[in-house]
Design an enzyme around this catalytic site. Structure first.
Site, PDB file in Angstrom:
ATOM      1  N   PHE A 178       0.832  -1.211   0.000  1.00 42.21           N
ATOM      2  CA  PHE A 178       0.000   0.000   0.000  1.00 42.21           C
ATOM      3  C   PHE A 178       0.871   1.269   0.000  1.00 42.21           C
ATOM      4  CE2 PHE A 178      -2.102   2.834   3.336  1.00 42.21           C
ATOM      5  CZ  PHE A 178      -2.768   3.609   2.409  1.00 42.21           C
ATOM      6  N   VAL A 179       1.635   1.495   1.040  1.00 36.63           N
ATOM      7  CA  VAL A 179       2.426   2.728   1.136  1.00 36.63           C
ATOM      8  C   VAL A 179       3.556   2.715   0.102  1.00 36.63           C
ATOM      9  CG1 VAL A 179       3.837   4.195   2.616  1.00 36.63           C
ATOM     10  CG2 VAL A 179       1.911   2.939   3.612  1.00 36.63           C
ATOM     11  N   GLY A 233       1.865  -7.772  -0.762  1.00 31.92           N
ATOM     12  CA  GLY A 233       1.891  -6.839  -1.890  1.00 31.92           C
ATOM     13  C   GLY A 233       1.049  -7.367  -3.043  1.00 31.92           C
ATOM     14  N   ASP A 287      12.959 -11.473  -0.851  1.00 37.93           N
ATOM     15  CA  ASP A 287      12.637 -11.319   0.569  1.00 37.93           C
ATOM     16  C   ASP A 287      13.823 -10.628   1.240  1.00 37.93           C
ATOM     17  OD1 ASP A 287      12.388 -11.874   3.431  1.00 37.93           O
ATOM     18  OD2 ASP A 287      10.737 -13.172   2.827  1.00 37.93           O
ATOM     19  N   THR A 300      11.597 -10.332   9.518  1.00 36.74           N
ATOM     20  CA  THR A 300      11.591  -9.222   8.550  1.00 36.74           C
ATOM     21  C   THR A 300      12.056  -7.931   9.229  1.00 36.74           C
ATOM     22  OG1 THR A 300       9.848 -10.192   7.201  1.00 36.74           O
ATOM     23  CG2 THR A 300      10.071  -7.793   7.092  1.00 36.74           C
ATOM     24  N   TYR A 355       5.249  -8.033  15.785  1.00 40.56           N
ATOM     25  CA  TYR A 355       5.268  -6.765  15.031  1.00 40.56           C
ATOM     26  C   TYR A 355       5.762  -5.627  15.926  1.00 40.56           C
ATOM     27  CZ  TYR A 355       3.310  -3.036  12.007  1.00 40.56           C
ATOM     28  OH  TYR A 355       3.118  -1.926  11.207  1.00 40.56           O
ATOM     29  N   LYS A 363       9.331  -4.059  15.405  1.00 39.22           N
ATOM     30  CA  LYS A 363       9.564  -2.671  14.999  1.00 39.22           C
ATOM     31  C   LYS A 363      10.449  -1.949  16.008  1.00 39.22           C
ATOM     32  CE  LYS A 363       7.140  -2.420  11.145  1.00 39.22           C
ATOM     33  NZ  LYS A 363       7.659  -1.976   9.858  1.00 39.22           N
ATOM     34  N   THR A 406      -2.729   4.708   8.654  1.00 36.99           N
ATOM     35  CA  THR A 406      -2.831   5.410   7.377  1.00 36.99           C
ATOM     36  C   THR A 406      -3.708   4.589   6.433  1.00 36.99           C
ATOM     37  OG1 THR A 406      -0.657   6.387   7.722  1.00 36.99           O
ATOM     38  CG2 THR A 406      -1.466   6.359   5.468  1.00 36.99           C
ATOM     39  N   ARG A 458      -7.372  -4.508   7.575  1.00 34.61           N
ATOM     40  CA  ARG A 458      -7.373  -3.352   8.478  1.00 34.61           C
ATOM     41  C   ARG A 458      -8.733  -2.657   8.424  1.00 34.61           C
ATOM     42  NH1 ARG A 458      -1.578  -0.876   7.006  1.00 34.61           N
ATOM     43  NH2 ARG A 458      -1.716  -2.370   5.298  1.00 34.61           N
TER      44      ARG A 458
HETATM   45  P1  NAD Z   1       1.417  -3.599   3.155  1.00 38.43           P
HETATM   46  O1  NAD Z   1       1.196  -4.926   3.776  1.00 38.43           O
HETATM   47  O2  NAD Z   1       0.416  -3.108   2.157  1.00 38.43           O
HETATM   48  O3  NAD Z   1       2.854  -3.517   2.471  1.00 38.43           O
HETATM   49  C1  NAD Z   1       3.965  -4.214   2.940  1.00 38.43           C
HETATM   50  C2  NAD Z   1       4.756  -4.706   1.740  1.00 38.43           C
HETATM   51  O4  NAD Z   1       5.947  -5.349   2.203  1.00 38.43           O
HETATM   52  C3  NAD Z   1       3.996  -5.733   0.920  1.00 38.43           C
HETATM   53  O5  NAD Z   1       4.135  -5.440  -0.446  1.00 38.43           O
HETATM   54  C4  NAD Z   1       4.694  -7.060   1.275  1.00 38.43           C
HETATM   55  O6  NAD Z   1       4.585  -8.033   0.254  1.00 38.43           O
HETATM   56  C5  NAD Z   1       6.098  -6.599   1.517  1.00 38.43           C
HETATM   57  N1  NAD Z   1       6.886  -7.472   2.403  1.00 38.43           N
HETATM   58  C6  NAD Z   1       6.524  -7.979   3.603  1.00 38.43           C
HETATM   59  N2  NAD Z   1       7.545  -8.694   4.137  1.00 38.43           N
HETATM   60  C7  NAD Z   1       8.571  -8.627   3.240  1.00 38.43           C
HETATM   61  C8  NAD Z   1       9.880  -9.176   3.203  1.00 38.43           C
HETATM   62  N3  NAD Z   1      10.356  -9.928   4.213  1.00 38.43           N
HETATM   63  N4  NAD Z   1      10.645  -8.931   2.121  1.00 38.43           N
HETATM   64  C9  NAD Z   1      10.185  -8.178   1.088  1.00 38.43           C
HETATM   65  N5  NAD Z   1       8.952  -7.631   1.065  1.00 38.43           N
HETATM   66  C10 NAD Z   1       8.148  -7.856   2.139  1.00 38.43           C
HETATM   67  O7  NAD Z   1       1.546  -2.544   4.363  1.00 38.43           O
HETATM   68  P2  NAD Z   1       1.644  -0.956   4.325  1.00 38.43           P
HETATM   69  O8  NAD Z   1       0.466  -0.396   4.996  1.00 38.43           O
HETATM   70  O9  NAD Z   1       2.018  -0.506   2.961  1.00 38.43           O
HETATM   71  O10 NAD Z   1       2.872  -0.735   5.313  1.00 38.43           O
HETATM   72  C11 NAD Z   1       4.167  -0.416   4.818  1.00 38.43           C
HETATM   73  C12 NAD Z   1       5.109  -0.239   5.996  1.00 38.43           C
HETATM   74  O11 NAD Z   1       4.648   0.837   6.818  1.00 38.43           O
HETATM   75  C13 NAD Z   1       5.202  -1.470   6.900  1.00 38.43           C
HETATM   76  O12 NAD Z   1       6.534  -1.633   7.322  1.00 38.43           O
HETATM   77  C14 NAD Z   1       4.339  -1.120   8.092  1.00 38.43           C
HETATM   78  O13 NAD Z   1       4.786  -1.734   9.254  1.00 38.43           O
HETATM   79  C15 NAD Z   1       4.495   0.393   8.153  1.00 38.43           C
HETATM   80  N6  NAD Z   1       3.328   1.020   8.767  1.00 38.43           N
HETATM   81  C16 NAD Z   1       2.179   1.194   8.057  1.00 38.43           C
HETATM   82  C17 NAD Z   1       1.077   1.758   8.677  1.00 38.43           C
HETATM   83  C18 NAD Z   1      -0.210   1.995   7.931  1.00 38.43           C
HETATM   84  O14 NAD Z   1      -1.181   2.424   8.559  1.00 38.43           O
HETATM   85  N7  NAD Z   1      -0.296   1.792   6.635  1.00 38.43           N
HETATM   86  C19 NAD Z   1       1.138   2.123  10.024  1.00 38.43           C
HETATM   87  C20 NAD Z   1       2.323   1.897  10.711  1.00 38.43           C
HETATM   88  C21 NAD Z   1       3.418   1.363  10.072  1.00 38.43           C
HETATM   89  N1  UDP Z   2     -11.349  -3.204  13.792  1.00 42.58           N
HETATM   90  C1  UDP Z   2     -12.718  -3.390  13.779  1.00 42.58           C
HETATM   91  N2  UDP Z   2     -13.253  -4.068  12.729  1.00 42.58           N
HETATM   92  C2  UDP Z   2     -12.513  -4.544  11.692  1.00 42.58           C
HETATM   93  C3  UDP Z   2     -11.118  -4.347  11.715  1.00 42.58           C
HETATM   94  C4  UDP Z   2     -10.562  -3.674  12.792  1.00 42.58           C
HETATM   95  O1  UDP Z   2     -13.435  -2.958  14.683  1.00 42.58           O
HETATM   96  O2  UDP Z   2     -13.090  -5.135  10.762  1.00 42.58           O
HETATM   97  C5  UDP Z   2     -10.755  -2.426  14.913  1.00 42.58           C
HETATM   98  C6  UDP Z   2      -9.574  -3.109  15.594  1.00 42.58           C
HETATM   99  O3  UDP Z   2     -10.034  -3.952  16.638  1.00 42.58           O
HETATM  100  C7  UDP Z   2      -8.787  -1.915  16.105  1.00 42.58           C
HETATM  101  C8  UDP Z   2      -9.069  -0.824  15.073  1.00 42.58           C
HETATM  102  O4  UDP Z   2     -10.228  -1.242  14.374  1.00 42.58           O
HETATM  103  O5  UDP Z   2      -9.293  -1.512  17.362  1.00 42.58           O
HETATM  104  C9  UDP Z   2      -7.919  -0.621  14.092  1.00 42.58           C
HETATM  105  O6  UDP Z   2      -7.571  -1.885  13.583  1.00 42.58           O
HETATM  106  P1  UDP Z   2      -6.535  -2.099  12.385  1.00 42.58           P
HETATM  107  O7  UDP Z   2      -6.455  -3.563  12.151  1.00 42.58           O
HETATM  108  O8  UDP Z   2      -6.883  -1.232  11.246  1.00 42.58           O
HETATM  109  O9  UDP Z   2      -5.144  -1.547  12.911  1.00 42.58           O
HETATM  110  P2  UDP Z   2      -4.415  -1.470  14.323  1.00 42.58           P
HETATM  111  O10 UDP Z   2      -4.439  -0.022  14.643  1.00 42.58           O
HETATM  112  O11 UDP Z   2      -5.145  -2.255  15.355  1.00 42.58           O
HETATM  113  O12 UDP Z   2      -3.064  -2.014  14.072  1.00 42.58           O
END
Ligand code: NAD
Ligand code: UDP
Length: 328
Positions: free
Chosen positions: A17-18, A42, A62, A98, A151, A155, A181, A192
């Site tokens: 996603f990001v 992904g 990976d 990871t 996780y 992190k 996000t 999510r």
């Molecule tokens: P996502 O699951 O959509 O994207 C993660 C990507 O990483 C995927 O394409 C997946 O295939 C790839 N991936 C996972 N493990 C891997 C590995 N070992 N080697 C190579 N590729 C790998 O998630 P996202 O929302 O895009 O998140 C991106 C990053 O931002 C993550 O590290 C996540 O922890 C961090 N993050 C995102 C959010 C959010 O709300 N989107 C919040 C906090 C942190």
């Molecule tokens: N959640 C929910 N219904 C869903 C998915 C998530 O009520 O179908 C709630 C979850 O329990 C959490 C919040 O929404 O309290 C955010 O969850 P998410 O999985 O998006 O991310 P988190 O912030 O928990 O990592």
């Protein structure tokens, strides 16, 4: 010697996603992008449109595994890690690996190439916070032996590695603590809350509320996050910086907005058990981001949801058409 203006940027997790938003932004700016992804969560459709661009390279890999990288690299964005709780908990050892081995490999690469590296950390380093408004100096409340630990603790160690390489090895490290996000290109089955609610509402299915729905999150639209990440990379800041939207909503308020935006008629609220260790509140203090990066989110939840709902509407139609053709 003429300075190179375009950069070579490696986006690990670039098909997620990001990461896919970052790849698109950098290509649009004329940079060369290598997208590295193991396709755990992904989606090739996130980057398919980029495959014909001569500045874009896609490598299925990976980050936990060793790899020899030819040529220069200027910047590394490490976005590789499943971020949805259901996805990162399905293989917790790989998630932890990871965060540790994968980040370590990329830090070694950054050192070798003299590249800047930005780590996507998370608000989850604060665990289930005991304070409202989490600032970077809050040490957190994480359960070390629970379902989210792979996780959260993963992190945390990734931040420690970044900090050690930044402090003792001279690597230009950046740490973004990303808060929830959402937006286009999050997979419809990601799990999510925003993608779940929007897809459920568009399909007329019940909206799954975990627990009472009174727990809170603060939702940042993807364009705001991407701006914050690139500003952080360009800054000189090695200490962690929160990136998120400080406006807080309960999950019930989110569900109401999604139902209103989608015009869903059939969807009712379906209460399900709250997952273990689910944080009760989450709201970023973004004072540091404002001060250091001159950054603050611009997109309201209402506007962000409009763009998100519109994207999922199109995506669900495209998926349905593809399934119909495949079934013929
Ligand atoms: P996502 O699951 O959509 O994207 C993660 C990507 O990483 C995927 O394409 C997946 O295939 C790839 N991936 C996972 N493990 C891997 C590995 N070992 N080697 C190579 N590729 C790998 O998630 P996202 O929302 O895009 O998140 C991106 C990053 O931002 C993550 O590290 C996540 O922890 C961090 N993050 C995102 C959010 C959010 O709300 N989107 C919040 C906090 C942190
Ligand atoms: N959640 C929910 N219904 C869903 C998915 C998530 O009520 O179908 C709630 C979850 O329990 C959490 C919040 O929404 O309290 C955010 O969850 P998410 O999985 O998006 O991310 P988190 O912030 O928990 O990592």
């Amino acid at each position: 010697m003429v300075a190179r203006r375009e950069k070579v940027i490696l986006v690990a997790g670039g098909a997620g996603f990001v990461g896919s938003h970052l790849c698109k932004k950098f290509l649009g700016q004329g940079h060369k992008v290598t997208c590295v992804d193991n396709f755990l969560t992904g989606d090739i459709s996130n980057v398919r449109a980029l495959l014909d661009d001569p500045n874009f390279q896609l490598l299925r890999h990976d980050i936990c595994d060793p790899h020899k990288w030819p040529g220069p690299i200027d910047e590394i964005y490490n976005m590789a890690c499943a971020a949805s709780p259901s996805r990162y908990q399905s293989d917790p050892i790989h998630t932890a690996k990871t965060c540790f081995q994968g980040t370590l490999n990329l830090l070694d690469l950054a050192e070798e190439k003299n590249a800047r590296i930005l780590q996507s950390s998370t608000s989850e380093v604060y665990g289930d916070p005991e304070v409202s408004l989490q600032s970077e100096d809050y040490l957190g409340n994480v359960n070390i032996c629970g379902p989210r630990a792979c996780y959260d603790e993963g992190k945390r160690i990734s931040e420690t590695l970044m900090w050690e390489y930044g402090t003792h090895r001279g690597v230009e490290t950046r740490i973004a603590r990303i808060f929830n996000t959402y937006g286009p290109y999050m997979h419809p089955e990601d799990g999510r809350v925003v993608s779940n609610f929007v897809v459920q509402a568009l399909q007329g299915d019940d909206i799954t509320i975990y627990g009472t729905g009174q727990q809170t999150r603060s939702f940042c639209f993807i364009s705001d996050l991407v701006e914050g990440l690139t500003r952080l990379m360009a800054s000189g800041e090695k200490m962690p910086v929160n990136l998120g939207n400080p406006v807080e909503f309960t999950m019930l308020e989110l569900a109401e907005q999604v139902i209103a935006k989608t015009g869903s008629r059939g969807s009712k609220l379906a209460y399900q058990p709250l997952p273990q260790d689910d944080p009760q509140q989450r709201r970023p203090d973004i004072t540091r981001a404002k001060m250091i990066l001159d950054w603050a989110p611009r997109v309201s939840l209402s506007d962000g949801l409009d763009m998100t709902v519109s994207w999922y509407r199109d995506r669900l139609i495209a998926d349905r058409d593809a399934a119909a053709i495949a079934g013929q």
